[in-house]
Design a protein around this motif. Structure first.
Motif, mmCIF file in Angstrom:
data_model
loop_
_atom_site.group_PDB
_atom_site.id
_atom_site.type_symbol
_atom_site.label_atom_id
_atom_site.label_comp_id
_atom_site.label_asym_id
_atom_site.label_seq_id
_atom_site.Cartn_x
_atom_site.Cartn_y
_atom_site.Cartn_z
ATOM 1 N N GLU A 289 -109.860 -1.359 -51.145
ATOM 2 C CA GLU A 289 -110.199 -1.133 -50.015
ATOM 3 C C GLU A 289 -110.828 -1.764 -48.820
ATOM 4 O O GLU A 289 -110.437 -1.912 -47.526
ATOM 5 N N ILE A 290 -112.492 -2.489 -49.521
ATOM 6 C CA ILE A 290 -112.264 -3.871 -48.108
ATOM 7 C C ILE A 290 -111.134 -4.089 -47.751
ATOM 8 O O ILE A 290 -111.030 -4.832 -46.493
ATOM 9 N N GLY A 291 -110.736 -4.937 -49.006
ATOM 10 C CA GLY A 291 -109.951 -6.284 -48.691
ATOM 11 C C GLY A 291 -108.831 -5.647 -47.690
ATOM 12 O O GLY A 291 -107.935 -6.597 -46.650
ATOM 13 N N TYR A 292 -108.530 -4.279 -48.262
ATOM 14 C CA TYR A 292 -106.960 -3.774 -46.794
ATOM 15 C C TYR A 292 -107.619 -3.371 -45.747
ATOM 16 O O TYR A 292 -106.381 -4.564 -44.752
ATOM 17 N N ARG A 293 -108.910 -3.390 -45.150
ATOM 18 C CA ARG A 293 -110.197 -3.396 -43.867
ATOM 19 C C ARG A 293 -110.136 -5.030 -43.219
ATOM 20 O O ARG A 293 -109.236 -5.177 -41.944
ATOM 21 N N CYS B 13 -100.869 -4.890 -50.325
ATOM 22 C CA CYS B 13 -100.766 -5.527 -51.122
ATOM 23 C C CYS B 13 -102.507 -5.930 -52.704
ATOM 24 O O CYS B 13 -102.986 -5.745 -53.198
ATOM 25 N N ALA B 14 -103.647 -5.979 -51.595
ATOM 26 C CA ALA B 14 -104.862 -5.721 -51.651
ATOM 27 C C ALA B 14 -105.378 -4.311 -51.938
ATOM 28 O O ALA B 14 -106.134 -4.563 -53.065
ATOM 29 N N PHE B 15 -104.717 -3.498 -51.378
ATOM 30 C CA PHE B 15 -104.998 -2.231 -51.413
ATOM 31 C C PHE B 15 -104.687 -1.293 -52.866
ATOM 32 O O PHE B 15 -105.333 -0.369 -52.982
ATOM 33 N N GLN B 16 -103.192 -2.003 -53.091
ATOM 34 C CA GLN B 16 -102.532 -1.596 -54.710
ATOM 35 C C GLN B 16 -102.224 -2.005 -55.629
ATOM 36 O O GLN B 16 -102.692 -1.919 -56.318
#
Length: 367
Positions: A199-203, A218-221
């Motif tokens: 989640e941090i990567g997505y944000r 991609c980072a999120f999932q």
């Protein structure tokens, strides 16, 4: 050259491929003659396998998936950017420069891979475990691009999934180092912190103006699994983006085949077998099938045992049938040295690779 476990090294053997440190710089150059001191040093820094020179296989040349210049530049950029973000408030502050550096890098990586006639997933250069996050990010990018090319994605689609793969673990820059590099099992609380990297990567990535939103997803999932057992949201099957599913396979494979602080690396055939345990539950079967067809499960230079009882070294791989390589037989059924000859397993259909030589047994002196 031959691929051997560090456990098999003996003084007097010569290194056939470079070993890199976490700066992407050469730690030991090819051609270096190994001493007892150097062998102990390699064991201390958790190098699992290396390539050595061998007169019986000196025609076996192993090249990387990238040009040396591209690979070194990639590791420098990843290391520099990730270290700059470590400990900073990347979520609230924003960085607004990742797109320029990583987009240029992606173009170079794509040019290198696309120039190969039939790119395959190969066992890559050896690095110390200290550089795991940087090397892992690059490896997952390379593996995902090879799969994307085989699947038929366009160049623009490859750029998006490639950026997503390259930056999929960027959230780990915000996780305490003592957790990321912990040598033992994580506590429940530590594991919860580690899971937050998705989640941090997505944000972080969704705030970068020119990083595609799909790359952020991609980072999120990339830790979601099709049966809903993944994280952070427990998504199932069609709820997970196709790109993230490819990343999940590539990420898991590289984690299995890399030396870690807390575990030894698997060889490619072992990792592929482990992935197949999750076929239809963790990973899409069709994606695993394409992955299997694009990975050199028996790397060049690997010593294998054949169903005939003989043993030898993998010397050539046909990209269309990677699991049926050419094996140069060096030892007979009793382990005795023989005049080398080759079995082409593409045509010698009654012969199969029965096992990989025990990597914990001391190796015989090489000629």
């Amino acid at each position: 050259m031959r691929l051997v476990s560090v456990n098999q090294l003996q003084a007097g053997m010569k290194l056939a491929k470079k070993i890199y440190n976490d700066d992407g710089m050469i730690l030991l150059a090819d051609g270096v003659e190994l001493t007892d001191t150097l062998i102990k040093r390699l064991a201390r820094i958790d190098i699992g396998y290396i390539y050595i020179e061998d007169s019986l296989t000196d025609d076996v040349i192993i090249t990387g998936m990238l040009e040396d210049e591209t690979r070194n530049q990639a590791l420098k950029v990843i290391r520099s950017e990730f270290q700059q973000m470590s400990g900073a408030s990347g979520i609230t502050k924003g960085f607004y420069h990742l797109d320029k550096k990583f987009s240029r890098l992606m173009d170079s990586i794509l040019d290198d891979i696309s120039s190969q006639e039939d790119p395959m997933i190969m066992l890559l250069d050896m690095h110390t475990t200290d550089s795991y996050l940087y090397v892992h990010s690059l490896n997952v990018c390379l593996y995902t691009l090879v799969l994307g090319i085989a699947y038929g994605y366009s160049k623009e689609e490859l750029r998006v999934i490639g950026l997503g793969a390259l930056l999929h673990d960027i959230g780990k820059t915000q996780i305490p180092v003592k957790i990321v590099q912990k040598p033992g099992m994580l506590s429940d609380e530590e594991f919860h912190h580690m899971q937050a990297h998705t989640e941090i990567g997505y944000r972080i990535l969704k705030e970068e103006p020119n990083i595609p939103l799909l790359a952020a997803h991609c980072a999120f999932q990339h830790h979601e699994r099709i049966d809903g057992s993944g994280y952070p949201r427990g998504l199932k099957g069609p709820q997970i983006h196709e790109y993230a599913k490819w990343l999940g396979v590539a990420d898991s494979y590289d984690a299995m085949t890399s030396n870690r602080i807390y575990k030894r690396a698997m060889l490619p055939h072992q990792a592929v077998e482990a992935l197949y345990v999750g076929s239809g539950t963790l990973y899409e079967q069709k994606q695993l099938e394409l992955f299997r067809d694009r990975v050199a499960i028996y790397p060049l230079g690997l010593t294998v045992k054949l169903s005939t009882g003989e043993s030898g070294v993998v010397v050539r791989i046909d990209p269309t049938i990677p699991h049926r390589p050419v094996v140069r037989v060096l030892n007979g059924v009793e382990g005795e040295a023989v005049v080398p000859f080759e079995y082409d397993l593409r045509t010698a259909l009654s012969i199969v690779i029965a096992d990989v030589a025990d990597q914990n047994e001391p190796a015989a002196k090489q000629s």
